[in-house]
Design a protein around this motif. Structure first.
Motif, PDB file in Angstrom:
ATOM      1  N   LEU A  48       0.831  -1.210   0.000  1.00 37.80           N
ATOM      2  CA  LEU A  48       0.000   0.000   0.000  1.00 37.80           C
ATOM      3  C   LEU A  48       0.864   1.258   0.000  1.00 37.80           C
ATOM      4  N   ALA A  49       1.893   1.264   0.831  1.00 42.38           N
ATOM      5  CA  ALA A  49       2.764   2.440   0.912  1.00 42.38           C
ATOM      6  C   ALA A  49       3.456   2.693  -0.421  1.00 42.38           C
ATOM      7  N   ARG A  50       3.944   1.638  -1.032  1.00 46.38           N
ATOM      8  CA  ARG A  50       4.649   1.774  -2.305  1.00 46.38           C
ATOM      9  C   ARG A  50       3.699   2.178  -3.430  1.00 46.38           C
ATOM     10  N   ALA A  51       2.529   1.558  -3.494  1.00 46.06           N
ATOM     11  CA  ALA A  51       1.585   1.846  -4.571  1.00 46.06           C
ATOM     12  C   ALA A  51       1.037   3.263  -4.484  1.00 46.06           C
ATOM     13  N   SER A  52       0.852   3.761  -3.264  1.00 45.19           N
ATOM     14  CA  SER A  52       0.277   5.088  -3.069  1.00 45.19           C
ATOM     15  C   SER A  52       1.330   6.174  -2.886  1.00 45.19           C
TER      16      SER A  52
ATOM     17  N   ILE B 298       3.620   4.694   5.659  1.00 43.37           N
ATOM     18  CA  ILE B 298       2.620   4.105   6.545  1.00 43.37           C
ATOM     19  C   ILE B 298       3.313   3.591   7.797  1.00 43.37           C
ATOM     20  N   LEU B 299       2.794   3.988   8.948  1.00 38.22           N
ATOM     21  CA  LEU B 299       3.332   3.567  10.232  1.00 38.22           C
ATOM     22  C   LEU B 299       2.294   2.738  10.968  1.00 38.22           C
ATOM     23  N   VAL B 300       2.661   1.513  11.341  1.00 36.45           N
ATOM     24  CA  VAL B 300       1.785   0.630  12.106  1.00 36.45           C
ATOM     25  C   VAL B 300       2.116   0.793  13.584  1.00 36.45           C
ATOM     26  N   ASP B 301       1.085   0.996  14.411  1.00 35.24           N
ATOM     27  CA  ASP B 301       1.270   1.200  15.845  1.00 35.24           C
ATOM     28  C   ASP B 301       1.176  -0.135  16.567  1.00 35.24           C
TER      29      ASP B 301
ATOM     30  N   VAL C 221      -1.215   7.110   8.059  1.00 35.50           N
ATOM     31  CA  VAL C 221      -0.555   7.403   6.784  1.00 35.50           C
ATOM     32  C   VAL C 221       0.043   8.802   6.871  1.00 35.50           C
ATOM     33  N   GLU C 222       1.297   8.913   6.424  1.00 35.15           N
ATOM     34  CA  GLU C 222       1.983  10.202   6.443  1.00 35.15           C
ATOM     35  C   GLU C 222       2.613  10.475   5.085  1.00 35.15           C
ATOM     36  N   ALA C 223       3.031  11.699   4.888  1.00 33.63           N
ATOM     37  CA  ALA C 223       3.804  12.020   3.682  1.00 33.63           C
ATOM     38  C   ALA C 223       5.165  11.325   3.773  1.00 33.63           C
ATOM     39  N   GLY C 224       5.718  10.994   2.640  1.00 30.04           N
ATOM     40  CA  GLY C 224       7.012  10.325   2.611  1.00 30.04           C
ATOM     41  C   GLY C 224       6.920   9.025   1.847  1.00 30.04           C
ATOM     42  N   SER C 225       7.717   8.048   2.267  1.00 31.62           N
ATOM     43  CA  SER C 225       7.720   6.762   1.576  1.00 31.62           C
ATOM     44  C   SER C 225       8.106   5.667   2.551  1.00 31.62           C
ATOM     45  N   GLY C 226       7.734   4.444   2.222  1.00 31.16           N
ATOM     46  CA  GLY C 226       8.111   3.297   3.033  1.00 31.16           C
ATOM     47  C   GLY C 226       7.106   2.991   4.125  1.00 31.16           C
ATOM     48  N   ALA C 227       7.413   1.974   4.913  1.00 28.44           N
ATOM     49  CA  ALA C 227       6.537   1.537   5.999  1.00 28.44           C
ATOM     50  C   ALA C 227       7.381   1.203   7.217  1.00 28.44           C
ATOM     51  N   GLY C 228       6.813   1.415   8.392  1.00 30.98           N
ATOM     52  CA  GLY C 228       7.548   1.151   9.618  1.00 30.98           C
ATOM     53  C   GLY C 228       6.623   0.792  10.756  1.00 30.98           C
ATOM     54  N   LEU C 229       7.223   0.406  11.875  1.00 32.12           N
ATOM     55  CA  LEU C 229       6.492   0.026  13.078  1.00 32.12           C
ATOM     56  C   LEU C 229       6.762   1.057  14.168  1.00 32.12           C
TER      57      LEU C 229
ATOM     58  N   PRO D 192      11.930  -0.822  11.478  1.00 29.69           N
ATOM     59  CA  PRO D 192      11.417  -1.609  10.356  1.00 29.69           C
ATOM     60  C   PRO D 192      10.343  -2.597  10.821  1.00 29.69           C
ATOM     61  N   ILE D 193       9.393  -2.878   9.958  1.00 25.13           N
ATOM     62  CA  ILE D 193       8.370  -3.875  10.277  1.00 25.13           C
ATOM     63  C   ILE D 193       9.009  -5.251  10.331  1.00 25.13           C
ATOM     64  N   PRO D 194       8.814  -6.004  11.420  1.00 23.10           N
ATOM     65  CA  PRO D 194       9.438  -7.326  11.517  1.00 23.10           C
ATOM     66  C   PRO D 194       8.728  -8.345  10.635  1.00 23.10           C
ATOM     67  N   GLY D 195       9.239  -9.569  10.657  1.00 24.60           N
ATOM     68  CA  GLY D 195       8.628 -10.646   9.889  1.00 24.60           C
ATOM     69  C   GLY D 195       9.122 -10.686   8.460  1.00 24.60           C
ATOM     70  N   ALA D 196       8.688 -11.700   7.731  1.00 22.96           N
ATOM     71  CA  ALA D 196       9.069 -11.886   6.325  1.00 22.96           C
ATOM     72  C   ALA D 196       7.818 -12.108   5.498  1.00 22.96           C
ATOM     73  N   SER D 197       7.651 -11.331   4.445  1.00 23.81           N
ATOM     74  CA  SER D 197       6.494 -11.491   3.565  1.00 23.81           C
ATOM     75  C   SER D 197       6.661 -12.743   2.709  1.00 23.81           C
ATOM     76  N   TRP D 198       5.527 -13.189   2.142  1.00 22.24           N
ATOM     77  CA  TRP D 198       5.571 -14.298   1.212  1.00 22.24           C
ATOM     78  C   TRP D 198       6.383 -13.914  -0.012  1.00 22.24           C
ATOM     79  N   LYS D 199       7.251 -14.802  -0.443  1.00 21.53           N
ATOM     80  CA  LYS D 199       8.086 -14.548  -1.622  1.00 21.53           C
ATOM     81  C   LYS D 199       7.546 -15.356  -2.794  1.00 21.53           C
ATOM     82  N   HIS D 200       7.134 -14.655  -3.842  1.00 18.86           N
ATOM     83  CA  HIS D 200       6.645 -15.328  -5.048  1.00 18.86           C
ATOM     84  C   HIS D 200       7.841 -15.755  -5.897  1.00 18.86           C
TER      85      HIS D 200
END
Length: 351
Positions: A252-256, A260-263, A326-334, A342-350
């Motif tokens: 979402l952050a990249r497409a828009s 984006i900051l997750v609390d 959602v804030e101005a800027g780029s990327g995503a964080g926790l 950085p957001i922890p975990g590993a996304s699914w890799k296609h």
């Protein structure tokens, strides 16, 4: 679930399978979908017609959305370990595909399924698989209206789901705006926890793991949420969590082109995921954000509209959680207290 009494030891050939199992399983398919603007989509020819294609009559102004996903069938490690059945992987095929339709804010119309099977697959097993597809589609308000059936070296499953939405109400990944809040339809990490526990040798059929395993057995696309989001102009972007929560937020952050900051303090975390983290001796957030196919929806909403939307879902006893901004800027964080990481975990890799 229909139980077929198939007594022959020799599996039916393909035409007989269609006539004796598929058509009776699908039943009489009749439906008319109504959109908020008065448009309709009526099913004219479904699986029972055994024609070259399914057919719908579309009336009024509407947008057709469609998506397709391949499912590995028996190559699911949970299937190979005996934790999910032929019925379960059939349901999964339907639910996983219809989830993409829900994420666009559309009403599901139908599913076209590709089912390839080995010649020695028993008819009871084949029937169970087809019933799972049928019931998974029905649970989301759609029909399995046709597709392709034939032999292969093993079970191979794929499907295409489609639905309709009013012009102007379609949800995409590109509409997030600074000042909005980030919300989700439920806790994540359950499906990934089931997989990791099973791969670690844990018998996840135990009652305490039932919430984890059910995420694989009974995929529940968030169609009701998706329609409510589509009809609310305050909701401007949406994605499902088929690649995990981390992947959804970063996409979402990249497409828009926003930040984006997750609390961490507002994340909904299921007790079963906490218990899984303890069993696996890992960080619970690695499971919450990781490669877990929970099929929740993640949306961005105008801040002033969140309370009304939350109250609406509360009246229907549906989950809805504010998890970030959602804030101005780029990327995503926790956000952890006053710190950003950085957001922890590993996304699914296609592949």
């Amino acid at each position: 679930m229909t139980v077929h009494a198939l007594t022959t030891d020799t599996p039916l050939d393909e035409p007989s399978k269609i006539a004796e199992i598929v058509v009776p399983t699908m039943g009489d398919q009749q439906s008319t979908t109504h959109l908020a603007n008065g448009s309709t989509a009526a099913l004219l020819l479904g699986a029972g017609a055994q024609d070259d294609c399914a057919a719908f009559r579309l009336s009024g102004d509407q947008v057709l959305v469609a998506g397709t996903d391949y499912v590995r069938g028996p190559k699911f490690s949970l299937y190979e370990k005996g934790f999910i059945s032929n019925y379960d992987i059939g349901w999964y095929l339907a639910g996983a595909n219809i989830s993409d339709v829900a994420a666009m804010g559309a009403v599901p119309l139908g599913l076209l399924s590709v089912v390839r099977y080995p010649k020695n697959l028993q008819d009871d097993d084949f029937a169970e698989l087809m019933e799972g597809i049928r019931d998974g589609a029905r649970a989301a308000g759609a029909h399995n209206v046709g597709g392709d059936i034939g032999t292969a070296e093993r079970i191979i499953l794929s499907a295409s789901a489609f639905g309709v939405v009013e012009p102007g109400n379609i949800l995409a990944r590109t509409g997030a705006r600074p000042g909005q809040v980030l919300c989700t339809t439920g806790p994540t990490g359950l499906a990934g926890s089931a997989m990791k526990l099973a791969n670690a040798g844990v018998d996840i059929r135990h009652r305490k793991h039932s919430a984890l395993l059910s995420k694989w057995q009974r995929v529940a696309p968030r169609v009701t949420h998706g329609r409510a989001f589509a009809l609310d102009p305050a909701v401007t972007s949406c994605i499902d969590t088929s690649d995990g929560l981390k992947g959804a937020v970063e996409t979402l952050a990249r497409a828009s082109d926003v930040s984006i900051l997750v609390d961490e303090a507002t994340l909904p975390i299921h007790d079963a995921v906490r218990e899984a983290a303890s069993e696996l001796n890992c960080e619970v957030l690695d499971l919450v954000f990781g490669d877990s196919v929970d099929f929740e929806l993640v949306v961005t909403v105008d801040a002033e509209a969140v309370d009304a939307l939350s109250a609406k879902f509360g009246q229907s006893d549906l989950d809805f959680h504010v998890i970030g901004r959602v804030e101005a800027g780029s990327g995503a964080g926790l956000l952890r207290g006053q710190d950003t990481m950085p957001i922890p975990g590993a996304s699914w890799k296609h592949a």
